[in-house]
Design a protein around this motif. Sequence first.
Motif, mmCIF file in Angstrom:
data_model
loop_
_atom_site.group_PDB
_atom_site.id
_atom_site.type_symbol
_atom_site.label_atom_id
_atom_site.label_comp_id
_atom_site.label_asym_id
_atom_site.label_seq_id
_atom_site.Cartn_x
_atom_site.Cartn_y
_atom_site.Cartn_z
ATOM 1 N N SER A 152 0.831 -1.214 -0.084
ATOM 2 C CA SER A 152 0.054 0.045 0.260
ATOM 3 C C SER A 152 0.882 1.326 0.000
ATOM 4 O O SER A 152 2.048 1.474 0.540
ATOM 5 N N ALA A 153 0.459 2.231 -0.533
ATOM 6 C CA ALA A 153 1.043 3.627 -0.511
ATOM 7 C C ALA A 153 1.376 4.136 0.916
ATOM 8 O O ALA A 153 2.673 4.417 1.143
ATOM 9 N N GLU A 154 0.448 3.949 1.709
ATOM 10 C CA GLU A 154 0.857 4.304 3.286
ATOM 11 C C GLU A 154 2.109 3.373 3.693
ATOM 12 O O GLU A 154 2.889 3.966 4.312
ATOM 13 N N ASN A 155 2.021 2.301 3.371
ATOM 14 C CA ASN A 155 3.218 1.423 3.940
ATOM 15 C C ASN A 155 4.571 1.586 3.154
ATOM 16 O O ASN A 155 5.406 1.560 3.784
ATOM 17 N N MET A 156 4.513 1.992 1.761
ATOM 18 C CA MET A 156 5.600 2.237 1.160
ATOM 19 C C MET A 156 6.094 3.469 1.765
ATOM 20 O O MET A 156 7.625 3.524 1.842
ATOM 21 N N GLU A 157 5.426 4.442 2.064
ATOM 22 C CA GLU A 157 5.808 5.812 2.806
ATOM 23 C C GLU A 157 6.492 5.434 4.218
ATOM 24 O O GLU A 157 7.616 5.739 4.417
ATOM 25 N N ARG A 158 5.973 4.260 4.915
ATOM 26 C CA ARG A 158 6.723 4.207 6.130
ATOM 27 C C ARG A 158 7.977 3.429 5.845
ATOM 28 O O ARG A 158 9.004 3.638 6.617
ATOM 29 N N ILE A 159 8.070 2.440 4.696
ATOM 30 C CA ILE A 159 9.355 1.899 4.504
ATOM 31 C C ILE A 159 10.310 2.942 4.126
ATOM 32 O O ILE A 159 11.533 2.779 4.511
ATOM 33 N N GLU A 160 10.133 3.683 3.038
ATOM 34 C CA GLU A 160 10.946 4.615 2.751
ATOM 35 C C GLU A 160 11.449 5.585 3.997
ATOM 36 O O GLU A 160 12.667 5.916 4.026
ATOM 37 N N GLN A 161 10.521 5.989 4.782
ATOM 38 C CA GLN A 161 10.777 6.944 5.781
ATOM 39 C C GLN A 161 11.889 6.097 7.044
ATOM 40 O O GLN A 161 12.967 6.651 7.162
ATOM 41 N N HIS A 162 11.589 4.906 7.199
ATOM 42 C CA HIS A 162 12.400 4.061 8.002
ATOM 43 C C HIS A 162 13.939 3.689 7.260
ATOM 44 O O HIS A 162 14.744 3.698 7.802
ATOM 45 N N LEU A 163 13.894 3.532 6.014
ATOM 46 C CA LEU A 163 15.084 3.317 5.092
ATOM 47 C C LEU A 163 16.178 4.788 5.465
ATOM 48 O O LEU A 163 17.270 4.547 5.626
ATOM 49 N N LEU A 209 24.129 -3.813 -1.165
ATOM 50 C CA LEU A 209 23.057 -4.044 -2.255
ATOM 51 C C LEU A 209 22.348 -2.884 -2.534
ATOM 52 O O LEU A 209 22.007 -2.075 -1.684
ATOM 53 N N VAL A 210 21.667 -2.741 -3.646
ATOM 54 C CA VAL A 210 20.821 -1.528 -3.924
ATOM 55 C C VAL A 210 19.624 -2.142 -3.906
ATOM 56 O O VAL A 210 19.108 -2.967 -4.494
ATOM 57 N N LEU A 211 18.480 -1.178 -3.043
ATOM 58 C CA LEU A 211 17.376 -1.527 -2.986
ATOM 59 C C LEU A 211 16.441 -0.398 -3.778
ATOM 60 O O LEU A 211 16.971 0.783 -3.268
ATOM 61 N N GLU A 212 15.605 -0.402 -4.507
ATOM 62 C CA GLU A 212 14.964 0.505 -5.434
ATOM 63 C C GLU A 212 13.294 0.496 -4.801
ATOM 64 O O GLU A 212 12.873 -0.829 -4.682
ATOM 65 N N THR A 213 12.642 1.440 -4.950
ATOM 66 C CA THR A 213 11.652 1.420 -4.429
ATOM 67 C C THR A 213 10.506 2.162 -5.523
ATOM 68 O O THR A 213 10.937 3.239 -6.104
ATOM 69 N N GLY A 214 9.244 1.689 -5.867
ATOM 70 C CA GLY A 214 8.112 2.335 -6.639
ATOM 71 C C GLY A 214 7.081 2.725 -5.739
ATOM 72 O O GLY A 214 7.047 2.788 -4.819
ATOM 73 N N ARG A 215 6.237 3.051 -6.440
ATOM 74 C CA ARG A 215 4.751 3.291 -6.125
ATOM 75 C C ARG A 215 4.212 2.336 -4.919
ATOM 76 O O ARG A 215 3.743 2.596 -4.086
ATOM 77 N N ASN A 216 4.301 0.889 -5.444
ATOM 78 C CA ASN A 216 3.559 -0.132 -4.554
ATOM 79 C C ASN A 216 4.434 -1.236 -4.501
ATOM 80 O O ASN A 216 4.318 -2.503 -4.234
ATOM 81 N N TRP A 217 6.031 -1.072 -4.719
ATOM 82 C CA TRP A 217 6.862 -2.098 -4.730
ATOM 83 C C TRP A 217 8.225 -1.736 -4.306
ATOM 84 O O TRP A 217 8.664 -0.755 -4.160
ATOM 85 N N LEU A 218 9.090 -2.896 -3.833
ATOM 86 C CA LEU A 218 10.197 -2.849 -3.460
ATOM 87 C C LEU A 218 11.392 -4.042 -4.183
ATOM 88 O O LEU A 218 10.691 -4.913 -4.517
ATOM 89 N N LYS A 219 12.388 -3.340 -4.651
ATOM 90 C CA LYS A 219 13.116 -4.403 -5.503
ATOM 91 C C LYS A 219 14.702 -4.494 -5.039
ATOM 92 O O LYS A 219 15.280 -3.428 -5.043
ATOM 93 N N LEU A 220 15.166 -5.728 -4.475
ATOM 94 C CA LEU A 220 16.494 -5.654 -3.985
ATOM 95 C C LEU A 220 17.107 -6.143 -4.928
ATOM 96 O O LEU A 220 16.928 -7.480 -5.217
ATOM 97 N N GLU A 221 18.142 -5.492 -5.446
ATOM 98 C CA GLU A 221 19.274 -6.279 -6.734
ATOM 99 C C GLU A 221 20.158 -7.203 -5.564
ATOM 100 O O GLU A 221 20.505 -6.622 -4.749
ATOM 101 N N LEU A 222 20.239 -8.242 -6.292
ATOM 102 C CA LEU A 222 21.290 -9.368 -5.598
ATOM 103 C C LEU A 222 22.639 -9.139 -5.903
ATOM 104 O O LEU A 222 23.409 -10.450 -6.269
ATOM 105 N N LEU A 223 23.011 -8.174 -6.531
ATOM 106 C CA LEU A 223 24.410 -7.781 -6.958
ATOM 107 C C LEU A 223 25.205 -7.255 -5.847
ATOM 108 O O LEU A 223 24.719 -6.121 -5.591
#
Length: 111
Positions: A10-21, A59-73
């Motif tokens: 959810s958008a609310e949870n994405m905001e919380r995740i990005e804030q905590h990161l 590792l690089v973590l990218e966030t989008g509108r409703n997703w997170l992607k952890l690159e495994l490089l």
Amino acid sequence: MRSYLIDEVSAENMERIEQHLTEKGFKGPLDHIYYIPFPQEMLNDEQQQHYGECGPYMLVLETGRNWLKLELLVRGRGKLRCSCISYCTPEQRQQMIDFLDTFIRELDIPI
């Protein structure tokens, strides 16, 4: 690129995740990019040998509108190109996926 994707957040949870990161100091130089520190004890032999020149590793973590992607490089912050830059081993991959899952679970976000 090999990656671990978590979507339908959810958008609310994405905001919380990005804030905590950001609070954890993981914010990268670009919007929605975060650098997740890679545990030094998990580095392979070559990465340990190159640590002074190429490290610290992340590792690089990218966030989008409703997703997170952890690159495994596993990347070095000191150099963009080197033979020590490599995909996670199965053990490294599992530890970093567990790290991200735990990070989200500690925020009490259902995924």
